[in-house]
Scaffold this motif. Sequence first.
Motif, mmCIF file in Angstrom:
data_model
loop_
_atom_site.group_PDB
_atom_site.id
_atom_site.type_symbol
_atom_site.label_atom_id
_atom_site.label_comp_id
_atom_site.label_asym_id
_atom_site.label_seq_id
_atom_site.Cartn_x
_atom_site.Cartn_y
_atom_site.Cartn_z
ATOM 1 N N VAL A 139 18.649 -7.854 -45.632
ATOM 2 C CA VAL A 139 17.908 -9.042 -46.079
ATOM 3 C C VAL A 139 18.348 -10.266 -45.281
ATOM 4 N N LYS A 140 19.630 -10.354 -44.961
ATOM 5 C CA LYS A 140 20.127 -11.485 -44.179
ATOM 6 C C LYS A 140 19.562 -11.478 -42.767
ATOM 7 N N GLY A 141 19.049 -10.336 -42.337
ATOM 8 C CA GLY A 141 18.445 -10.268 -41.007
ATOM 9 C C GLY A 141 19.415 -9.796 -39.943
ATOM 10 N N ARG A 192 0.226 -13.815 -36.000
ATOM 11 C CA ARG A 192 1.233 -14.036 -34.969
ATOM 12 C C ARG A 192 0.610 -13.835 -33.595
ATOM 13 N N ALA A 204 4.146 -4.621 -45.831
ATOM 14 C CA ALA A 204 3.777 -5.397 -44.642
ATOM 15 C C ALA A 204 4.963 -5.763 -43.763
ATOM 16 N N GLU A 241 4.363 -20.937 -54.127
ATOM 17 C CA GLU A 241 5.338 -20.031 -53.535
ATOM 18 C C GLU A 241 6.649 -20.754 -53.250
ATOM 19 N N LEU A 289 1.332 -11.991 -46.049
ATOM 20 C CA LEU A 289 2.131 -10.881 -45.520
ATOM 21 C C LEU A 289 1.231 -9.913 -44.774
ATOM 22 N N GLY A 291 8.716 -14.252 -36.293
ATOM 23 C CA GLY A 291 7.295 -14.545 -36.490
ATOM 24 C C GLY A 291 6.574 -13.431 -37.215
ATOM 25 N N GLU A 292 7.220 -12.252 -37.295
ATOM 26 C CA GLU A 292 6.674 -11.162 -38.095
ATOM 27 C C GLU A 292 7.258 -11.252 -39.509
ATOM 28 N N VAL A 293 6.748 -10.405 -40.414
ATOM 29 C CA VAL A 293 7.244 -10.424 -41.790
ATOM 30 C C VAL A 293 8.678 -9.898 -41.836
ATOM 31 N N SER A 294 9.598 -10.723 -42.328
ATOM 32 C CA SER A 294 11.000 -10.311 -42.407
ATOM 33 C C SER A 294 11.260 -9.562 -43.712
ATOM 34 N N TYR A 332 9.231 -17.573 -31.366
ATOM 35 C CA TYR A 332 9.274 -18.038 -32.749
ATOM 36 C C TYR A 332 10.708 -18.361 -33.131
ATOM 37 N N ALA A 362 10.962 -11.375 -51.195
ATOM 38 C CA ALA A 362 10.670 -12.582 -51.968
ATOM 39 C C ALA A 362 9.270 -12.518 -52.573
ATOM 40 N N THR A 363 8.315 -12.019 -51.807
ATOM 41 C CA THR A 363 6.950 -11.942 -52.320
ATOM 42 C C THR A 363 6.848 -10.914 -53.445
ATOM 43 N N PHE A 415 13.422 -10.343 -45.844
ATOM 44 C CA PHE A 415 13.550 -11.357 -46.886
ATOM 45 C C PHE A 415 12.185 -11.732 -47.455
ATOM 46 N N GLN A 416 11.227 -11.939 -46.570
ATOM 47 C CA GLN A 416 9.910 -12.377 -47.036
ATOM 48 C C GLN A 416 9.212 -11.322 -47.882
ATOM 49 N N ALA A 417 9.317 -10.055 -47.459
ATOM 50 C CA ALA A 417 8.695 -8.991 -48.248
ATOM 51 C C ALA A 417 9.347 -8.923 -49.629
ATOM 52 N N TRP A 429 9.600 -21.427 -37.046
ATOM 53 C CA TRP A 429 9.479 -20.262 -37.934
ATOM 54 C C TRP A 429 10.800 -19.951 -38.595
ATOM 55 N N TYR A 477 13.097 -16.905 -43.633
ATOM 56 C CA TYR A 477 13.402 -17.073 -45.058
ATOM 57 C C TYR A 477 12.365 -17.924 -45.785
#
Lengths: 144, 518
Positions: free
Chosen positions: B92-94, A59, B333, B259, A52, B103-106, A91, B112-113, B108-110, A41, A44
């Motif tokens: 964003v870098k986490g 998960r 999300a 994507e 989303l 494994g959950e929505v980061s 993950y 980016a989408t 960054f992912q939110a 996982w 990024y």
Amino acid sequence: MSGKFVVGYDGSVSARRALEFAVDRARAQNGTIVLTHVLEWSPYSFLTPTELEERHKRRKEELTRAEEAIMTTVVAELKDAGMTVETEIRYGNTPEILGRVAKEHNAVQIIIGRDGQSAIGARVFGSVAGALVQTAPVPCTIVP
Amino acid sequence: MNRNVFSAALAAAGLALTSVPAFAQEQAASLDDKVNQIFANSTGWFVSLIFSNFPGTTFPWIVAWLVIGATVFTLYFGFIQFRAVGHAISLVKGDYSDPNDAGEVSHFQALATALSGTVGLGNIAGVAVAIGIGGPGATFWMILAALMGMASKFTECTLGVKYRNEYPDGRVSGGPMYYLSKGFAERGLPGGKILAVLFSIFCILGALGGGNMFQANQAHQQISGVVGDYPGWITGIVFAAIVFAVIVGGIKSIARVTEKVVPFMGVLYVGTALLIIMMNYHLVGWAIGQIFAGAFTGLGVAGGMVGALIQGFKRAAFSNEAGVGSAAIAHSAVKTKEPITEGLVSLLEPFIDTVVVCTMTALVIIITQQLVMDPETGRYLLNEAGTAVKTVGDTSGVGLTSAAFGSKISWFPYILALAVVLFAFSTMITWSYYGLKAWTYLFGEGETKELVFKVIFCIFVVIGAAAQLGPVIDFSDAAIFAMAVVNIIGLYFLMPIVKRELNSYMSRLKSGEIKKFE
């Protein structure tokens, strides 16, 4: 004090060989097996909005599936054989997670199998064994 | 309105099934005209309502509405968009994400989408429209509007996360319709439900307009620019089929490939723009001069300075959607305990989208001198109709951007065509989701109900590709701005909640209660 052996396990034949190797070592010193399964996982990666929305649900499903399909039977087997077993399902990036689990458990060793990919394959896709050897906080054994 | 449009679309679909290679181009073109006419006639009233001017001026009230909103949020949150940028990047870098939440929505992912829904044609075609009509000066107002809009985005995305729905089966979704209804109820204010319903209606129209027809239209213009002219409904049918396969057929592989390719295309686009700018570094100073001079004098464009300003503000809002409320749906999300963190992350969105990407497009168009200038007066010449600046190849919209890039790198229009098609596609997928969420808010969830929306969405792809740019862009703008009318009213009433969250978060961050992991 008995040591802990972190074993990277994904249910494959090579992982199985690594586990058997680890069981022999652990038994000899009355140690514990930390059976670790990593779900690859990256935070990024790119997802669609629908993905989303469903991520949290997926998960949970993935964790349950990993538990049921990969861990449950082998854990029962090991317990029947008189071993002490702990499990981790995480993950992330496989080598990174194995290193982190080893640190958290104060493990003495990490043991993984290898899939025997060609040199060029390892160059293109990267190799778990290669990355682990470079980054692991404790000694590693790669079981062929 | 809908019945007319539907019958036209059905006719188009029927023709596609029965068409033979000998089908005369002329007839096809007249079909495009018909679709265009029906569409323009049926949406005109809505467009003129949204874009009506303040009495006695040529200034549309909706532009003022957006800018006043962005200014109020900027002041109310003490220039949060400048204060918190460092922390936003860190999020964003986490750095502040719990490793156990992997494994959950980061964040960054939110982000980016949400970006894949906004970075796209607005940045390539929309900017060209703005500069084509408003001249280089539009760029200045566009950047200013984006910087202010960061505060609007911050407000709406924080609320989106705070009032999202977490369903028992583990799905997580939210958006303005939920914060309007739940937030108003929490503050004991009336009317939240009405605003939520209005927002949902406009969101569906926006999804069909800017999130769909405008995309299909510009994708067709780009493809026909490369391969030669052919009827728009053909592009429409092909696009509709692929969109159908993804959103109805659930073929994830297509969406997944897009994507992954879209961010790459975005980087390639900005990289190429930078290359062209560097190749002409001696013109950069002049171009910036044109932007500033145009911003305050208009340099002869239709409508003068106000014309440049209106175009800049309009395109910024259309491109980064700040204040519109759409992005709040995608950001909802994310896995976080602090809604404010997602608000902070989201304020990077207008910056990346408009201040970086749109400005690149603008600079390339200006530097490659696509706009025809009177060498004696230094003012821009207008086209025959007097509505826009005369361009070298009589191009507009995405055609203008393409010509600008093509004048320096002859093969780039092919890459651009591919990028436009992919951007258009990913924006459509994202907006089909936004529209669907609004649809299910109004009509409830259920497979049949959702299928109805998805089919309507695909029909509008065909209409959008067949209609001409003018009516399509008018309707797209109008629908998206109508969302902003409702959303910003809601944000005014709910901003004290965001302020409370912000103050609490910032003090805990300062005291060290909120720490980085590792």
